[in-house]
Design a protein around this motif. Structure first.
Motif, PDB file in Angstrom:
ATOM      1  N   UNK A 111       0.822  -1.210   0.000  1.00  0.00           N
ATOM      2  CA  UNK A 111       0.000   0.000   0.000  1.00  0.00           C
ATOM      3  C   UNK A 111       0.857   1.261   0.000  1.00  0.00           C
ATOM      4  N   UNK A 112       0.491   2.211  -0.860  1.00  0.00           N
ATOM      5  CA  UNK A 112       1.098   3.548  -0.838  1.00  0.00           C
ATOM      6  C   UNK A 112      -0.059   4.527  -0.665  1.00  0.00           C
ATOM      7  N   UNK A 113      -0.122   5.171   0.481  1.00  0.00           N
ATOM      8  CA  UNK A 113      -1.321   5.930   0.844  1.00  0.00           C
ATOM      9  C   UNK A 113      -0.990   7.405   1.033  1.00  0.00           C
ATOM     10  N   UNK A 114      -1.828   8.272   0.458  1.00  0.00           N
ATOM     11  CA  UNK A 114      -1.600   9.703   0.650  1.00  0.00           C
ATOM     12  C   UNK A 114      -2.800  10.412   1.268  1.00  0.00           C
ATOM     13  N   UNK A 115      -3.836   9.683   1.611  1.00  0.00           N
ATOM     14  CA  UNK A 115      -4.952  10.339   2.301  1.00  0.00           C
ATOM     15  C   UNK A 115      -4.498  10.652   3.734  1.00  0.00           C
ATOM     16  N   UNK A 116      -5.222  11.502   4.465  1.00  0.00           N
ATOM     17  CA  UNK A 116      -4.774  11.877   5.809  1.00  0.00           C
ATOM     18  C   UNK A 116      -4.594  10.654   6.710  1.00  0.00           C
ATOM     19  N   UNK A 117      -3.651  10.720   7.665  1.00  0.00           N
ATOM     20  CA  UNK A 117      -3.413   9.596   8.562  1.00  0.00           C
ATOM     21  C   UNK A 117      -4.703   9.121   9.210  1.00  0.00           C
ATOM     22  N   UNK A 118      -4.862   7.800   9.264  1.00  0.00           N
ATOM     23  CA  UNK A 118      -6.022   7.225   9.931  1.00  0.00           C
ATOM     24  C   UNK A 118      -7.210   6.959   9.035  1.00  0.00           C
ATOM     25  N   UNK A 119      -7.180   7.460   7.815  1.00  0.00           N
ATOM     26  CA  UNK A 119      -8.328   7.272   6.915  1.00  0.00           C
ATOM     27  C   UNK A 119      -8.364   5.885   6.296  1.00  0.00           C
ATOM     28  N   UNK A 120      -7.176   5.276   6.119  1.00  0.00           N
ATOM     29  CA  UNK A 120      -7.094   4.009   5.391  1.00  0.00           C
ATOM     30  C   UNK A 120      -6.789   2.890   6.383  1.00  0.00           C
ATOM     31  N   UNK A 121      -7.707   1.936   6.465  1.00  0.00           N
ATOM     32  CA  UNK A 121      -7.626   0.889   7.480  1.00  0.00           C
ATOM     33  C   UNK A 121      -7.765  -0.477   6.808  1.00  0.00           C
ATOM     34  N   UNK A 122      -6.918  -1.424   7.187  1.00  0.00           N
ATOM     35  CA  UNK A 122      -7.037  -2.787   6.646  1.00  0.00           C
ATOM     36  C   UNK A 122      -7.217  -3.758   7.805  1.00  0.00           C
ATOM     37  N   UNK A 123      -8.340  -4.456   7.834  1.00  0.00           N
ATOM     38  CA  UNK A 123      -8.559  -5.494   8.844  1.00  0.00           C
ATOM     39  C   UNK A 123      -7.828  -6.758   8.409  1.00  0.00           C
ATOM     40  N   UNK A 124      -7.237  -7.464   9.369  1.00  0.00           N
ATOM     41  CA  UNK A 124      -6.734  -8.814   9.088  1.00  0.00           C
ATOM     42  C   UNK A 124      -7.346  -9.713  10.166  1.00  0.00           C
ATOM     43  N   UNK A 125      -7.219 -11.034  10.035  1.00  0.00           N
ATOM     44  CA  UNK A 125      -7.811 -11.887  11.075  1.00  0.00           C
ATOM     45  C   UNK A 125      -7.170 -11.661  12.443  1.00  0.00           C
ATOM     46  N   UNK A 126      -6.016 -10.996  12.486  1.00  0.00           N
ATOM     47  CA  UNK A 126      -5.311 -10.883  13.755  1.00  0.00           C
ATOM     48  C   UNK A 126      -5.047  -9.455  14.220  1.00  0.00           C
ATOM     49  N   UNK A 127      -5.381  -8.455  13.438  1.00  0.00           N
ATOM     50  CA  UNK A 127      -5.163  -7.066  13.860  1.00  0.00           C
ATOM     51  C   UNK A 127      -5.741  -6.120  12.816  1.00  0.00           C
ATOM     52  N   UNK A 128      -5.943  -4.880  13.236  1.00  0.00           N
ATOM     53  CA  UNK A 128      -6.352  -3.828  12.302  1.00  0.00           C
ATOM     54  C   UNK A 128      -5.108  -2.997  11.980  1.00  0.00           C
ATOM     55  N   UNK A 129      -4.877  -2.773  10.692  1.00  0.00           N
ATOM     56  CA  UNK A 129      -3.723  -1.984  10.274  1.00  0.00           C
ATOM     57  C   UNK A 129      -4.194  -0.576   9.949  1.00  0.00           C
ATOM     58  N   UNK A 130      -3.576   0.427  10.547  1.00  0.00           N
ATOM     59  CA  UNK A 130      -3.993   1.810  10.320  1.00  0.00           C
ATOM     60  C   UNK A 130      -2.839   2.588   9.709  1.00  0.00           C
ATOM     61  N   UNK A 131      -3.068   3.102   8.511  1.00  0.00           N
ATOM     62  CA  UNK A 131      -2.024   3.885   7.861  1.00  0.00           C
ATOM     63  C   UNK A 131      -1.905   5.238   8.544  1.00  0.00           C
ATOM     64  N   UNK A 132      -0.679   5.566   8.932  1.00  0.00           N
ATOM     65  CA  UNK A 132      -0.440   6.890   9.508  1.00  0.00           C
ATOM     66  C   UNK A 132       0.458   7.682   8.564  1.00  0.00           C
ATOM     67  N   UNK A 133       0.497   7.299   7.265  1.00  0.00           N
ATOM     68  CA  UNK A 133       1.310   7.925   6.222  1.00  0.00           C
ATOM     69  C   UNK A 133       2.696   7.279   6.174  1.00  0.00           C
ATOM     70  N   UNK A 134       3.167   6.344   5.190  1.00  0.00           N
ATOM     71  CA  UNK A 134       2.333   6.232   4.031  1.00  0.00           C
ATOM     72  C   UNK A 134       2.632   5.026   3.129  1.00  0.00           C
ATOM     73  N   UNK A 135       3.625   4.140   3.390  1.00  0.00           N
ATOM     74  CA  UNK A 135       3.839   2.996   2.501  1.00  0.00           C
ATOM     75  C   UNK A 135       4.222   1.753   3.300  1.00  0.00           C
ATOM     76  N   UNK A 136       3.545   0.641   2.997  1.00  0.00           N
ATOM     77  CA  UNK A 136       3.868  -0.581   3.735  1.00  0.00           C
ATOM     78  C   UNK A 136       3.458  -1.826   2.955  1.00  0.00           C
ATOM     79  N   UNK A 137       3.998  -2.980   3.387  1.00  0.00           N
ATOM     80  CA  UNK A 137       3.625  -4.277   2.829  1.00  0.00           C
ATOM     81  C   UNK A 137       3.004  -5.107   3.951  1.00  0.00           C
ATOM     82  N   UNK A 138       1.888  -5.755   3.638  1.00  0.00           N
ATOM     83  CA  UNK A 138       1.200  -6.546   4.653  1.00  0.00           C
ATOM     84  C   UNK A 138       0.941  -7.932   4.082  1.00  0.00           C
ATOM     85  N   UNK A 139       1.327  -8.963   4.843  1.00  0.00           N
ATOM     86  CA  UNK A 139       1.107 -10.341   4.394  1.00  0.00           C
ATOM     87  C   UNK A 139       0.320 -11.095   5.458  1.00  0.00           C
ATOM     88  N   UNK A 140      -0.665 -11.866   4.995  1.00  0.00           N
ATOM     89  CA  UNK A 140      -1.447 -12.713   5.912  1.00  0.00           C
ATOM     90  C   UNK A 140      -1.421 -14.129   5.360  1.00  0.00           C
TER      91      UNK A 140
END
Lengths: 359, 194
Positions: free
Chosen positions: A169-198
């Protein structure tokens, strides 16, 4: 602190002055581009006016405008009579390789694009990849063997759910707007690029490339800055974040501490290894451990962390050992990894969202 | 499993996420509103107010030769997406997020093609020193890197950096102090190595 470094006042520091002079050559010195011309060029006015100059084109133009108005009225009436689920979503899906699918439809050709609506599931097989993008939010690349759902997307919040697989994910919306649920945690973008694997068991790992990301499950939370990673497990939640260049011994002990050790004795043994192996940069991990270690080990973690980053004024040993939230936040801000008020703001708005029954 | 933090009783004032003083916020807000109505001069004013900040953040992540182009990209993206900005007071923070994302994108594309080395300095020893200092800053942790570039390259003061980036003045102080300490160590070491 030297006031000259802070605001240029006080006695000048010759070394800082020398650096300022040397580095000044890289300073921004470009005038503002002609934005009016850029905007006009984008609309191709020359071509437009040439086309409209013929009388036939003028009448054709008027007819086209009337048709458009009629179509728009019809669309508006239908939309309000029967609003489509997920009508607020502005996500577009594009195939990058193979044939990703949304429900029972496939995106056959590379470069094909379509809209992604709330409630829909995007899946890639072992040979396909996709990209979703929303101009106001950012871009997410979906790697092979991934299943991603669009839970909710409106102007205020974008919530996805990653059931399995990998997203970048590469996110430019304000921090906290983009959220990804996983079976084990909620990921909250605080600005601005990450890789998530489940993986298939629901366990996940997050690597932050730039900025920082928050991981949360039922009040257990981890902050992961650029260069750091954090694992998560179903029913446990996020583990303790660590910089990826930490020693293997450190990382293995941390994994056992987070997800392996069953009793206090085992956990204490892992804490000893972690403390021995820790470097100044691992203050990130030690700060998180303050709230996670058995109470008897907390003072050891405090001493090690204080040896790396002195507690700022107002942060006392007693307060930290009692897990005073204000003191922990103040100490976090001393680590130089980001301002925690961004996260606290997100928490407040998320709590309001949850209590409003939207999540 | 560790002890979960219970922070529910703590009630804090919502921070000013834009980080700008109130007068500055309303000026940004006014310019954003005008720019949304199609006033490109207003957008030009937003550029003048924030270009140094965007330039500094990009310079902390991307090669100097690319930065001017990237600054233009960032403002063009911002102009195109201005309607999607929900809170006009948060313009500066929103612009920074676009800049950081553009830097990531630049590196991703560079890796996909070919990573070119930074242009080497000519015979000017001052330029050589300046490039060495910039490289040393770029090798620092991210939080120190951006703050030091804004202070030493762009000539912004600590209070100004705090106001423009949304960081607290205390965080900026720490970043400047620690970053400068590490920078001195790095530069001292490279002189010893010569």
């Amino acid at each position: 602190m030297n006031d000259y470094l802070w605001d240029g006042s006080g006695e000048p520091d010759p070394e800082i002055q020398k650096l300022e002079t040397a580095l000044g050559r890289f300073r921004h010195n470009q005038p503002a581009p002609e934005f009016s011309q850029i905007a006009a060029a984008r609309m191709h006015p020359a071509r437009a006016s040439q086309w409209l100059s013929s009388s036939f084109a003028r009448w054709a133009g008027i007819a086209a405008v009337l048709t458009l108005v009629a179509v728009a009225c019809l669309w508006f009436a239908l939309r309000h009579a029967n609003p489509a689920p997920g009508a607020e979503s502005r996500w577009e899906i594009a195939s990058l390789a193979g044939t990703p699918s949304v429900g029972n439809k496939t995106i056959a050709k590379t470069g094909d694009a379509g809209k992604w609506r709330n409630g829909q599931t995007l899946e890639t097989d072992s040979r396909s990849r996709a990209r979703i993008s929303d101009e106001a939010t950012g871009e997410v690349e979906i790697e092979p063997d991934t299943r991603l759902r669009l839970v909710e997307s409106d102007l205020a919040r974008k919530q996805l759910a990653l059931d399995r697989g990998t997203i970048r994910a590469s996110i430019w919306s304000p921090p906290g707007d983009f959220v990804v649920d996983t079976p084990a945690a909620v990921t909250v973008d605080l600005g601005c690029a990450y890789t998530l694997h489940v993986d298939d068991s629901g366990a996940g790992i997050l690597h932050t490339t730039l900025g920082w990301v928050g991981f949360r499950l039922k009040g257990r939370e981890s902050f992961i800055p650029a260069g750091a990673a954090c694992a998560t497990r179903p029913s446990i939640g996020p583990g303790t974040p660590y910089f990826e260049d930490a020693s293997a011994t450190f990382r293995e002990a941390l994994t056992r501490f987070d997800f392996g050790a069953q009793d206090t004795g085992q956990k204490s043994a892992e804490v000893t290894t972690i403390l021995v192996e820790s470097r100044k940069r691992d203050a990130l991990t030690l700060w998180h451990l303050l709230c996670r270690v058995p109470e008897a080990d907390r003072s050891r973690v405090y001493e090690r962390l204080a040896g790396f980053v002195s507690p700022p004024p107002g942060v006392t040993r007693e307060g930290v050992l009692q897990l005073d939230p204000q003191m922990l936040d103040t100490w976090w801000n001393e680590l130089g990894l980001g301002d925690i008020s961004l996260w606290r703001t997100w928490e407040r708005s998320w709590s309001q969202h949850e209590s409003a029954g939207k999540h | 499993m560790g002890v979960a933090l219970d922070r529910s009783p703590i009630i804090r004032e919502a921070p000013n996420l834009s980080g700008l003083p109130v007068g500055e916020i309303s000026e940004d807000s006014r310019l954003v509103a005008a720019a949304r109505m199609g006033d490109r001069t207003a957008f030009g004013r937003l550029y003048e107010r924030h270009a140094r900040l965007v330039h500094g953040v990009l310079l902390a992540h991307a090669p100097f030769a690319e930065v001017d182009d990237l600054v233009h990209d960032v403002f063009l993206i911002a102009m195109r997406r201005l309607d999607s900005l929900r809170d006009p007071d948060a313009f500066a923070g929103w612009l920074l997020a676009i800049a950081r994302n553009r830097a990531v994108d630049f590196h991703r594309r560079s890796r996909a093609t070919e990573e070119l080395p930074e242009e080497t300095a000519g015979s000017d020893p001052g330029e050589y020193e300046a490039r060495a200092a910039l490289e040393a800053i770029r090798s620092l942790p991210e939080a120190y890197r951006e703050t030091l570039v804004l202070r030493l390259v762009e000539g912004m003061t600590g209070p100004e950096i705090a106001a423009r980036t949304g960081l607290t003045p205390a965080s900026v102080r720490v970043n400047l102090h620690r970053g400068m300490k590490q920078l001195r160590e790095k530069l001292g070491r490279s002189k010893t190595d010569e």
